[in-house]
Design an enzyme around this catalytic site. Structure first.
Site, short mmCIF file in Angstrom:
data_model
loop_
_atom_site.label_atom_id
_atom_site.label_comp_id
_atom_site.label_asym_id
_atom_site.label_seq_id
_atom_site.Cartn_x
_atom_site.Cartn_y
_atom_site.Cartn_z
CE1 TYR A 121 35.33 27.95 37.43
CE2 TYR A 121 34.29 29.46 38.98
CZ TYR A 121 34.35 28.89 37.72
OH TYR A 121 33.44 29.25 36.75
CE LYS B 226 31.06 33.67 43.52
NZ LYS B 226 32.30 32.99 43.20
CG ASP C 88 39.91 34.83 42.27
OD1 ASP C 88 39.08 35.72 42.57
OD2 ASP C 88 39.64 33.89 41.50
#
Ligand code: PLP
Length: 452
Positions: free
Chosen positions: A166, A289, A261
């Site tokens: 994702y 994050k 990522d």
């Protein structure tokens, strides 16, 4: 005392027992009933809905360290950590004090500030492959921009992504995506046109022959391979060393850029990112994050010559009104500086081992098929024998049993991610006692599951 006087001992015991069983979530239920009228599905991100485990989400009132407190006054040990950012725990005093101080300087100017360079320096010092960085407001923005940059810099259109990885809700990447998309078995989203996803090639994670044969066919047309270096969004899945070598091989042979990522893994599995553990040197890395310390921050960075393609240094357009705002930068600076100074990673490794060993041996005792993948403070327990190495194997998990387990843990004050296909996170605020209590709760949940 007066009320109790008339009750016999066994009646009191019954009353206590009833209270224990009837875990009260009535205020959360009421809040959710209102929210569904106001927000689609009652939430602002699908991962927060309890779709995969049944029932309604729990509304949080406040948090402190590793404890979450819901609107009914229940207390939980938190293993979600806002889905990754809260590696120091909630309300860490350094972060809170830094934010309080900056609040009075103003919240956004739309002009350069010293805070942006300070956070950029910290990220560049931390991650070897990153020579320059651009800040954005979310992980999605970071991956979206990284894809545009890769295409702009190479003049190629095609990108490769892996099933179950994702990268945010970017149109061209919302194909075979994990996270809530995996949970809901939505391989594609309505509204994503065939055109936007046509140049996205999907391969299986850890499939070396699949990767190499695609590149033999059309390697010179592929702008970038985007990947999670440790997958978190189909549950935690670890990259094999052979796959890691194959990625480096296509990077060197075909001039295809590697976009690592690290929105989830950056400053999580190691201060220098998962790429430091794997020995990868990606061309572009995306962050999110943890680098915002609980405020909305994303970033992409990498090789200087590639980053110089971004406007206004180069021609690849990317902008943001609130990008790099003082509050967000400050939370990031305070979080990363604290991580650098305290180096919690050996401690997190120890806690992670304690949790995995404890829960697996409890499952074994009750003959419940369970396996775990873990890298440092990031892990998933899969309800199956395993091994889990890609989306196909992850999907074999017993999700009904997971849901049962999830609620049994909630009722014992343990807040885990509400999907089999998510990773759980430890923070520096967790203690060995928290882990022991969690293992005991899991043991009790397993006993109830086999005896029902
Ligand atoms: C969370 C996540 C994203 C998306 O970040 P948002 O801030 O939610 O947009 C992208 N990639 C990975 C690996 C993630 O875990």
């Amino acid at each position: 005392m007066l009320g109790i006087k008339s009750l016999s001992f066994s009646e009191i015991q019954k009353k206590i027992e009833r209270k224990r069983i009837m875990f009260d979530l009535s205020k959360s239920q009421k809040a959710f009933a209102e929210a569904v009228q106001l927000l689609p599905g009652g939430v602002n991100s699908p991962a927060r809905a309890f779709g995969a485990v049944g029932g309604n989400p729990i509304f949080i009132d406040h948090a402190e360290g590793v404890r979450l407190f819901d609107v009914d006054g229940n207390e939980y040990i938190d293993y979600v950590g806002s889905w990754g950012p809260m590696i120091l725990g909630h309300g860490h005093p350094y972060v809170t004090q830094a934010l309080e101080k900056v609040l009075h300087s103003g919240t956004s100017f739309g002009a350069p500030t010293l805070w942006e360079s300070e956070l950029a320096k910290i990220v560049i010092d931390a991650v070897e492959s990153v020579e320059m960085v651009r800040f954005v407001n979310s992980g999605t923005e970071a991956t979206m921009s990284a894809i545009r940059l890769a295409r702009g810099a190479t003049g190629r259109d095609k990108i490769v992504k892996f099933a179950g990885n994702y990268h945010g809700h970017v149109d061209s990447l919302l194909v075979a995506a994990g996270s809530a998309a995996a949970t809901f078995s939505v391989p594609n989203s309505p509204g994503v046109t065939e055109g936007t996803s046509r140049d996205t090639v999907i391969l299986a994670y850890n499939d070396v022959p699949g990767l190499l044969s695609l590149f033999e066919k059309c390697g010179s047309e592929i702008a970038a391979v985007i990947f999670e270096p440790v997958v978190g969004n189909m549950g935690c899945v670890i990259m094999s060393p052979e796959f890691c070598d194959a990625l480096t091989f296509v990077q060197k042979t075909y001039g295809t850029l590697l976009i690592c990522d690290e929105v989830m893994t950056g400053f999580r599995v190691a201060y220098a990112g998962a790429q430091s553990l794997l020995g990868l040197r990606p061309d572009i890395t995306t962050f999110g994050k943890i680098i915002g310390g609980g405020l909305p921050v994303g970033a992409y960075g990498g090789r200087r010559d590639i980053m110089q393609n971004i406007l206004p240094a180069g021609k690849v357009y990317q902008a943001g009104t609130l990008s790099g705002n003082p509050l967000a930068m400050t939370a990031g600076i305070a979080t990363l500086k604290t991580l650098r100074e305290m180096n919690p990673y050996p401690y997190l490794e120890r806690l992670g081992t304690q949790l995995v060993d404890g829960v697996l041996s409890a499952a074994k005792k009750h003959r419940i098929p369970l396996c775990a993948n873990r890298v440092g403070a990031m892990m998933t327990f899969f309800f199956q024998d395993g091994p889990v190495t890609d989306w196909e194997t992850a999907a074999r998990s017993d999700t009904a049993r997971f849901a049962e387990y999830f609620w049994k843990m909630i009722h014992q004050g343990v807040y885990f991610p509400c999907s089999q296909f998510e990773a759980l996170f430890l923070s520096a605020a967790h203690t060995e006692d928290d882990i022991s209590r969690t293992v005991a709760a899991a043991e009790k949940a397993f006993t109830e599951i086999v005896n029902k």
